[in-house]
Design a protein around this motif. Structure first.
Motif, short mmCIF file in Angstrom:
data_model
loop_
_atom_site.label_atom_id
_atom_site.label_comp_id
_atom_site.label_asym_id
_atom_site.label_seq_id
_atom_site.Cartn_x
_atom_site.Cartn_y
_atom_site.Cartn_z
N LEU A 17 3.36 4.73 -9.60
CA LEU A 17 2.82 3.47 -10.14
C LEU A 17 2.59 2.46 -9.02
CD1 LEU A 17 4.84 2.90 -13.42
CD2 LEU A 17 2.36 2.90 -13.22
N ALA A 18 3.58 2.29 -8.19
CA ALA A 18 3.47 1.32 -7.08
C ALA A 18 2.31 1.71 -6.17
CB ALA A 18 4.78 1.26 -6.30
N LYS A 19 2.20 3.01 -5.91
CA LYS A 19 1.15 3.53 -5.04
C LYS A 19 -0.24 3.20 -5.61
CE LYS A 19 0.44 8.05 -2.97
NZ LYS A 19 0.99 9.41 -2.90
N LYS A 20 -0.43 3.53 -6.89
CA LYS A 20 -1.73 3.29 -7.53
C LYS A 20 -2.08 1.82 -7.55
CE LYS A 20 -2.41 7.31 -10.47
NZ LYS A 20 -1.20 8.13 -10.19
N ILE A 21 -1.11 0.99 -7.90
CA ILE A 21 -1.36 -0.45 -8.00
C ILE A 21 -1.71 -1.03 -6.63
CG2 ILE A 21 -0.19 -2.66 -8.41
CD1 ILE A 21 1.12 -1.02 -10.85
N LEU A 22 -1.01 -0.61 -5.58
CA LEU A 22 -1.29 -1.13 -4.24
C LEU A 22 -2.57 -0.55 -3.65
CD1 LEU A 22 2.35 -1.36 -2.88
CD2 LEU A 22 0.87 -3.27 -3.46
N GLN A 23 -2.87 0.71 -3.98
CA GLN A 23 -4.14 1.30 -3.52
C GLN A 23 -5.31 0.54 -4.15
OE1 GLN A 23 -3.36 5.39 -4.61
NE2 GLN A 23 -3.11 6.00 -2.48
N PHE A 24 -5.12 0.14 -5.40
CA PHE A 24 -6.15 -0.64 -6.11
C PHE A 24 -6.40 -1.97 -5.38
CE2 PHE A 24 -7.63 -3.38 -9.64
CZ PHE A 24 -8.73 -2.64 -10.01
N GLN A 25 -5.39 -2.46 -4.68
CA GLN A 25 -5.51 -3.71 -3.90
C GLN A 25 -5.99 -3.41 -2.46
OE1 GLN A 25 -4.70 -6.81 -5.20
NE2 GLN A 25 -4.25 -5.84 -7.16
N ASN A 26 -6.46 -2.18 -2.24
CA ASN A 26 -6.97 -1.75 -0.93
C ASN A 26 -5.92 -1.60 0.16
OD1 ASN A 26 -9.66 -1.40 -1.72
ND2 ASN A 26 -9.94 -3.63 -1.67
N TYR A 27 -4.70 -1.30 -0.22
CA TYR A 27 -3.69 -0.98 0.79
C TYR A 27 -3.71 0.52 1.04
CZ TYR A 27 -1.75 -5.66 0.43
OH TYR A 27 -1.60 -7.02 0.47
N GLU A 28 -3.39 0.89 2.26
CA GLU A 28 -3.25 2.29 2.60
C GLU A 28 -1.77 2.64 2.42
OE1 GLU A 28 -3.43 4.78 6.67
OE2 GLU A 28 -5.04 3.31 6.42
N ILE A 29 -1.48 3.61 1.57
CA ILE A 29 -0.10 3.87 1.18
C ILE A 29 0.42 5.19 1.75
CG2 ILE A 29 1.50 4.16 -0.79
CD1 ILE A 29 0.05 1.41 -0.70
N THR A 30 1.63 5.14 2.28
CA THR A 30 2.38 6.34 2.63
C THR A 30 3.64 6.27 1.77
OG1 THR A 30 1.59 6.27 4.90
CG2 THR A 30 3.56 7.59 4.50
N ALA A 31 4.00 7.39 1.13
CA ALA A 31 5.17 7.37 0.25
C ALA A 31 6.17 8.44 0.66
CB ALA A 31 4.73 7.59 -1.19
N VAL A 32 7.44 8.05 0.65
CA VAL A 32 8.53 8.97 0.97
C VAL A 32 9.64 8.80 -0.08
CG1 VAL A 32 8.03 9.02 3.45
CG2 VAL A 32 9.65 7.32 2.55
N LYS A 33 10.62 9.70 -0.03
CA LYS A 33 11.67 9.73 -1.06
C LYS A 33 13.02 9.18 -0.63
CE LYS A 33 9.70 12.22 -4.47
NZ LYS A 33 9.58 11.72 -5.83
N ASN A 34 13.25 8.98 0.68
CA ASN A 34 14.56 8.48 1.10
C ASN A 34 14.47 7.76 2.45
OD1 ASN A 34 15.07 10.40 3.36
ND2 ASN A 34 15.10 11.91 1.70
N GLY A 35 15.57 7.11 2.81
CA GLY A 35 15.63 6.30 4.03
C GLY A 35 15.44 7.11 5.30
#
Length: 122
Positions: A17-35
């Motif tokens: 959800l966060a990824k889609k919403i921020l991509q919609f705002q034209n951010y380039e997203i990288t997503a990971v699962k832990n620190g």
């Protein structure tokens, strides 16, 4: 060029959800699962902001933020927005101590998330 956001969240639902919403705002997203994966990504890339869950497996958000702030390069200054379902377990002082700039309570208010990311990437 688009601003780069690193999202660290072990819940696939929230991450997507966060990824889609921020991509919609034209951010380039990288997503990971832990620190630990955040630290690995920072070895190779630079991000404009990090959005990070506090409760993650392997390395939690508090430990991760501490490690980022201990770096000796510019990446040590990357803004960190923490998200947590139980931020009540932490005080503002705890977040300040590890260098977290902001925190958002779960369930996430995505408008607020976008506002905070916009604020730190201006």
């Amino acid at each position: 060029m688009n601003k780069k956001v690193l999202i660290a969240e072990d819940s696939s639902v929230i991450q997507n959800l966060a990824k889609k919403i921020l991509q919609f705002q034209n951010y380039e997203i990288t997503a990971v699962k832990n620190g630990k994966q955040v630290i690995e990504k920072l070895e190779k890339e630079t991000f404009d902001v990090i959005v990070m869950d506090i409760n993650m497996p392997v390395m939690d958000g508090m430990q991760c933020a501490e490690q980022i702030r201990q770096r000796t390069d510019e990446k040590a200054k990357t803004p960190i927005i923490a998200i947590s379902g139980n931020a009540k377990n932490y005080t503002r002082e705890d977040f300040d101590r590890v260098g977290i700039n902001e925190y958002l309570q779960k369930p996430l208010n995505f408008d607020e998330l976008v506002d905070k990311v916009n604020h730190y990437t201006r």
